[in-house]
Design a protein around this motif. Structure first.
Motif, PDB file in Angstrom:
ATOM      1  N   GLN A   1     -39.411  89.875   8.990  1.00 30.49           N
ATOM      2  CA  GLN A   1     -39.921  90.380  10.256  1.00 30.49           C
ATOM      3  C   GLN A   1     -38.947  90.046  11.387  1.00 30.49           C
ATOM      4  N   VAL A   2     -38.827  90.966  12.332  1.00 27.93           N
ATOM      5  CA  VAL A   2     -37.966  90.715  13.465  1.00 27.93           C
ATOM      6  C   VAL A   2     -38.691  89.857  14.490  1.00 27.93           C
ATOM      7  N   GLN A   3     -37.913  89.132  15.263  1.00 26.63           N
ATOM      8  CA  GLN A   3     -38.438  88.413  16.409  1.00 26.63           C
ATOM      9  C   GLN A   3     -38.261  89.314  17.622  1.00 26.63           C
ATOM     10  N   LEU A   4     -39.253  89.301  18.513  1.00 22.10           N
ATOM     11  CA  LEU A   4     -39.225  90.185  19.684  1.00 22.10           C
ATOM     12  C   LEU A   4     -39.291  89.364  20.962  1.00 22.10           C
ATOM     13  N   VAL A   5     -38.498  89.745  21.945  1.00 20.98           N
ATOM     14  CA  VAL A   5     -38.490  89.058  23.238  1.00 20.98           C
ATOM     15  C   VAL A   5     -38.553  90.097  24.348  1.00 20.98           C
ATOM     16  N   GLU A   6     -39.638  90.031  25.135  1.00 22.11           N
ATOM     17  CA  GLU A   6     -39.791  90.948  26.255  1.00 22.11           C
ATOM     18  C   GLU A   6     -39.112  90.408  27.505  1.00 22.11           C
ATOM     19  N   SER A   7     -38.729  91.302  28.378  1.00 25.53           N
ATOM     20  CA  SER A   7     -38.179  90.942  29.678  1.00 25.53           C
ATOM     21  C   SER A   7     -38.400  92.106  30.634  1.00 25.53           C
ATOM     22  N   SER A  21     -38.198  95.626  28.799  1.00 27.78           N
ATOM     23  CA  SER A  21     -37.376  95.689  27.594  1.00 27.78           C
ATOM     24  C   SER A  21     -37.958  94.766  26.542  1.00 27.78           C
ATOM     25  N   CYS A  22     -37.744  95.117  25.305  1.00 24.09           N
ATOM     26  CA  CYS A  22     -38.199  94.314  24.167  1.00 24.09           C
ATOM     27  C   CYS A  22     -37.032  94.261  23.185  1.00 24.09           C
ATOM     28  N   ALA A  23     -36.351  93.139  23.168  1.00 24.67           N
ATOM     29  CA  ALA A  23     -35.171  92.992  22.325  1.00 24.67           C
ATOM     30  C   ALA A  23     -35.565  92.413  20.975  1.00 24.67           C
ATOM     31  N   ALA A  24     -35.108  93.056  19.928  1.00 20.35           N
ATOM     32  CA  ALA A  24     -35.409  92.602  18.566  1.00 20.35           C
ATOM     33  C   ALA A  24     -34.242  91.792  18.006  1.00 20.35           C
ATOM     34  N   SER A  25     -34.579  90.852  17.127  1.00 22.27           N
ATOM     35  CA  SER A  25     -33.558  89.979  16.536  1.00 22.27           C
ATOM     36  C   SER A  25     -32.760  90.662  15.443  1.00 22.27           C
ATOM     37  N   ILE A  28     -33.956  97.694  14.241  1.00 19.48           N
ATOM     38  CA  ILE A  28     -35.264  98.349  14.368  1.00 19.48           C
ATOM     39  C   ILE A  28     -35.226  99.758  13.773  1.00 19.48           C
ATOM     40  N   PHE A  29     -34.099 100.106  13.194  1.00 14.03           N
ATOM     41  CA  PHE A  29     -33.922 101.476  12.701  1.00 14.03           C
ATOM     42  C   PHE A  29     -35.028 101.880  11.737  1.00 14.03           C
ATOM     43  N   SER A  30     -35.408 100.975  10.854  1.00 11.63           N
ATOM     44  CA  SER A  30     -36.380 101.320   9.818  1.00 11.63           C
ATOM     45  C   SER A  30     -37.815 100.974  10.196  1.00 11.63           C
ATOM     46  N   ILE A  31     -38.019 100.488  11.396  1.00  8.55           N
ATOM     47  CA  ILE A  31     -39.381 100.142  11.823  1.00  8.55           C
ATOM     48  C   ILE A  31     -40.121 101.421  12.198  1.00  8.55           C
ATOM     49  N   GLY A  32     -41.225 101.653  11.507  1.00  4.96           N
ATOM     50  CA  GLY A  32     -41.927 102.915  11.680  1.00  4.96           C
ATOM     51  C   GLY A  32     -42.523 103.118  13.058  1.00  4.96           C
ATOM     52  N   VAL A  33     -43.169 102.085  13.564  1.00  3.96           N
ATOM     53  CA  VAL A  33     -43.851 102.203  14.850  1.00  3.96           C
ATOM     54  C   VAL A  33     -43.556 100.970  15.695  1.00  3.96           C
ATOM     55  N   SER A  70     -39.550 104.319  25.093  1.00  6.51           N
ATOM     56  CA  SER A  70     -38.357 104.787  24.396  1.00  6.51           C
ATOM     57  C   SER A  70     -37.802 103.643  23.552  1.00  6.51           C
ATOM     58  N   ARG A  71     -36.937 103.993  22.619  1.00  2.32           N
ATOM     59  CA  ARG A  71     -36.313 102.983  21.778  1.00  2.32           C
ATOM     60  C   ARG A  71     -34.849 103.339  21.593  1.00  2.32           C
ATOM     61  N   ASP A  72     -34.019 102.320  21.588  1.00  4.15           N
ATOM     62  CA  ASP A  72     -32.590 102.486  21.356  1.00  4.15           C
ATOM     63  C   ASP A  72     -32.261 101.726  20.073  1.00  4.15           C
ATOM     64  N   ASN A  73     -32.186 102.450  18.979  1.00  4.15           N
ATOM     65  CA  ASN A  73     -31.945 101.798  17.695  1.00  4.15           C
ATOM     66  C   ASN A  73     -30.580 101.125  17.643  1.00  4.15           C
ATOM     67  N   ALA A  74     -29.609 101.647  18.356  1.00  6.26           N
ATOM     68  CA  ALA A  74     -28.271 101.053  18.353  1.00  6.26           C
ATOM     69  C   ALA A  74     -28.267  99.692  19.033  1.00  6.26           C
ATOM     70  N   LYS A  75     -29.155  99.522  20.016  1.00  2.01           N
ATOM     71  CA  LYS A  75     -29.253  98.251  20.739  1.00  2.01           C
ATOM     72  C   LYS A  75     -30.421  97.399  20.259  1.00  2.01           C
ATOM     73  N   ASN A  76     -31.151  97.909  19.276  1.00  2.00           N
ATOM     74  CA  ASN A  76     -32.324  97.176  18.753  1.00  2.00           C
ATOM     75  C   ASN A  76     -33.284  96.797  19.869  1.00  2.00           C
ATOM     76  N   THR A  77     -33.553  97.747  20.747  1.00  5.83           N
ATOM     77  CA  THR A  77     -34.361  97.460  21.919  1.00  5.83           C
ATOM     78  C   THR A  77     -35.377  98.574  22.161  1.00  5.83           C
ATOM     79  N   LEU A  78     -36.560  98.142  22.522  1.00  7.02           N
ATOM     80  CA  LEU A  78     -37.661  99.018  22.918  1.00  7.02           C
ATOM     81  C   LEU A  78     -37.816  98.915  24.426  1.00  7.02           C
TER      82      LEU A  78
END
Length: 112
Positions: A1-7, A21-25, A28-33, A70-78
């Motif tokens: 599981q990824v760790q998530l940090v909001e800011s 922003s929600c940065a993942a550790s 997130i490319f394969s995360i469905g939702v 929105s989500r940026d899979n390249a930056k692993n950020t929501l």
């Protein structure tokens, strides 16, 4: 599981904007939702918005037309772009990944 940090939370006047922003550790490319919930004092946790890996989105009625997820899979950020903020949007906002990983929350306060 990824760790998530909001800011990105903070104090804003009614009618103003914030971007969360929600940065993942990890990837997130394969995360469905991925999505956002919020909890205001004395109120149960509320669904705000989700975005699927396909890019499809869904919003709670009380934010539709004002918030954009929105989500940026390249930056692993929501992200959650919040416009036309109202005092009733005051809450702690949490992001999640497939409802399994959750961030610690970021406070949004809308007040004059």
């Amino acid at each position: 599981q990824v760790q998530l940090v909001e800011s990105g939370g903070g104090l804003v006047q009614p009618g103003g904007s914030l971007r969360l922003s929600c940065a993942a550790s990890g990837s997130i490319f394969s995360i469905g939702v991925m999505g956002w919930y919020r909890r205001a004092p004395g109120i149960q946790r509320e669904f705000v918005a989700i975005i699927r890996s396909s890019g499809d989105t869904d919003y709670a009625d009380f934010v539709r037309g004002r918030f954009t997820i929105s989500r940026d899979n390249a930056k692993n950020t929501l992200y959650l772009q919040m416009n036309s903020l109202k005092p009733e949007d005051t809450a702690v906002y949490y992001c999640h990944a497939d409802w399994r990983s959750w961030g610690q929350g970021t406070q949004v306060t809308v007040s004059s």
